[in-house]
Write a protein that holds these residues in place. Structure first.
Motif, PDB file in Angstrom:
ATOM      1  N   VAL A 119      13.950  22.582   4.826  1.00  0.00           N
ATOM      2  CA  VAL A 119      13.784  23.301   3.567  1.00  0.00           C
ATOM      3  C   VAL A 119      14.999  24.186   3.291  1.00  0.00           C
ATOM      4  O   VAL A 119      15.487  24.250   2.154  1.00  0.00           O
ATOM      5  N   CYS A 120      15.503  24.865   4.297  1.00  0.00           N
ATOM      6  CA  CYS A 120      16.697  25.694   4.092  1.00  0.00           C
ATOM      7  C   CYS A 120      17.899  24.841   3.698  1.00  0.00           C
ATOM      8  O   CYS A 120      18.672  25.215   2.807  1.00  0.00           O
ATOM      9  N   ARG A 121      18.051  23.688   4.342  1.00  0.00           N
ATOM     10  CA  ARG A 121      19.157  22.797   4.003  1.00  0.00           C
ATOM     11  C   ARG A 121      19.033  22.312   2.553  1.00  0.00           C
ATOM     12  O   ARG A 121      20.011  22.299   1.796  1.00  0.00           O
TER      13      ARG A 121
ATOM     14  N   SER B 248       9.983  26.740  -6.240  1.00  0.00           N
ATOM     15  CA  SER B 248      11.317  27.278  -6.516  1.00  0.00           C
ATOM     16  C   SER B 248      12.121  26.320  -7.384  1.00  0.00           C
ATOM     17  O   SER B 248      12.802  26.738  -8.329  1.00  0.00           O
ATOM     18  N   GLU B 249      12.042  25.038  -7.077  1.00  0.00           N
ATOM     19  CA  GLU B 249      12.787  24.030  -7.834  1.00  0.00           C
ATOM     20  C   GLU B 249      12.313  23.957  -9.286  1.00  0.00           C
ATOM     21  O   GLU B 249      13.136  23.842 -10.207  1.00  0.00           O
TER      22      GLU B 249
ATOM     23  N   THR C 232       2.618  25.050   2.503  1.00  0.00           N
ATOM     24  CA  THR C 232       3.716  24.618   3.369  1.00  0.00           C
ATOM     25  C   THR C 232       5.037  25.094   2.779  1.00  0.00           C
ATOM     26  O   THR C 232       5.103  25.472   1.597  1.00  0.00           O
ATOM     27  N   LEU C 233       6.096  25.030   3.562  1.00  0.00           N
ATOM     28  CA  LEU C 233       7.418  25.383   3.049  1.00  0.00           C
ATOM     29  C   LEU C 233       7.876  24.390   1.986  1.00  0.00           C
ATOM     30  O   LEU C 233       8.573  24.766   1.038  1.00  0.00           O
ATOM     31  N   THR C 234       7.467  23.133   2.113  1.00  0.00           N
ATOM     32  CA  THR C 234       7.807  22.136   1.094  1.00  0.00           C
ATOM     33  C   THR C 234       7.192  22.518  -0.244  1.00  0.00           C
ATOM     34  O   THR C 234       7.823  22.379  -1.302  1.00  0.00           O
ATOM     35  N   ASP C 235       5.953  23.012  -0.225  1.00  0.00           N
ATOM     36  CA  ASP C 235       5.301  23.471  -1.460  1.00  0.00           C
ATOM     37  C   ASP C 235       6.051  24.660  -2.050  1.00  0.00           C
ATOM     38  O   ASP C 235       6.258  24.736  -3.267  1.00  0.00           O
ATOM     39  N   ALA C 236       6.436  25.590  -1.203  1.00  0.00           N
ATOM     40  CA  ALA C 236       7.156  26.775  -1.687  1.00  0.00           C
ATOM     41  C   ALA C 236       8.504  26.374  -2.288  1.00  0.00           C
ATOM     42  O   ALA C 236       8.918  26.909  -3.328  1.00  0.00           O
TER      43      ALA C 236
END
Length: 222
Positions: free
Chosen positions: A18-20, A191-192, A183-187
């Motif tokens: 997610v950070c990448r 953001s996107e 999940t971080l993917t949801d977060a």
């Protein structure tokens, strides 16, 4: 001591990915922003958090800390992100929150500087804008890393996201965006979506300005 990758590899990999992805999209740059994720059972009382000064586009296991979600005590790694207080406040305010992404999206930041009224952020005649604005709260401009900002973000999160288990977001004026979800993917997806709408609003403002300037130029030369 670093977080044990043997025990927490799935969480560490999700944070790295997610950070990448956020870094590649210009929502994180260099060492700014921070990420956290609640560990799965039986360690759901613990959080994995990026350390202070970690380069988010090149995250390694040594860049992650283990933190007690209740006390805020660092259990492994460190030093923790200076924004740990915001993460802890969100987890306490939203019991169903499992992941938090604090980013600095360039289009949202540029738009916030161009708008005299922050309440006009993402105010567009689009169905998608209405949907996503309903999942966006606002916190006032306060110094990063302080208790006042953590409280303000938690209050805004309760107002906008208490009944949204799929996640929501808070815009921190003069600072950046905080998104959370299961999940971080949801977060990251939230953001996107918000960053995309900010880019659309900036383009619309530029088109209107160019049209007005073209009309003025025509009046001058006509």
């Amino acid at each position: 001591m670093t977080v044990n990758p043997e025990h927490h590899m799935a969480v560490l990999e999700a944070m790295r990915r997610v950070c990448r992805d956020a870094w590649r999209q210009g929502m994180l740059s260099g060492c700014n922003g921070n990420v956290s994720c609640r560990l799965p059972a039986p360690r759901e009382g613990q959080l994995c958090v990026t350390r202070s000064g970690a380069a988010k586009g090149r995250l390694t296991p040594a860049d992650c800390c283990l933190v007690d979600a209740h006390s805020g005590e660092t259990l492994a790694g460190g030093p923790t992100s200076s924004e740990l207080g915001v993460h802890l406040a969100l987890y306490r305010a939203l019991p169903r929150c499992r992941a938090v992404l604090h980013s600095h999206p360039r289009h949202l930041l540029a738009l916030s500087l161009a708008l005299p009224n922050q309440g006009d952020l993402l105010r567009l005649p689009l169905f998608e804008a209405d949907i996503w604005r309903a999942r966006l709260g606002f916190a006032p401009a306060l110094p990063p890393g302080g208790e006042a900002l953590a409280r303000a973000v938690a209050d805004a999160a309760r107002r906008v996201g208490a009944e949204k288990p799929e996640g929501a977001a808070v815009w921190m004026a003069g600072h950046g965006l905080c998104c959370w979800g299961p999940t971080l993917t949801d977060a990251l997806a939230i953001s996107e979506e918000l960053e995309h709408l900010a880019a659309v609003q900036l383009l619309a403002r530029q088109a209107r300005a160019s049209g007005a300037q073209g009309y003025a130029d025509g009046q001058t030369t006509g």
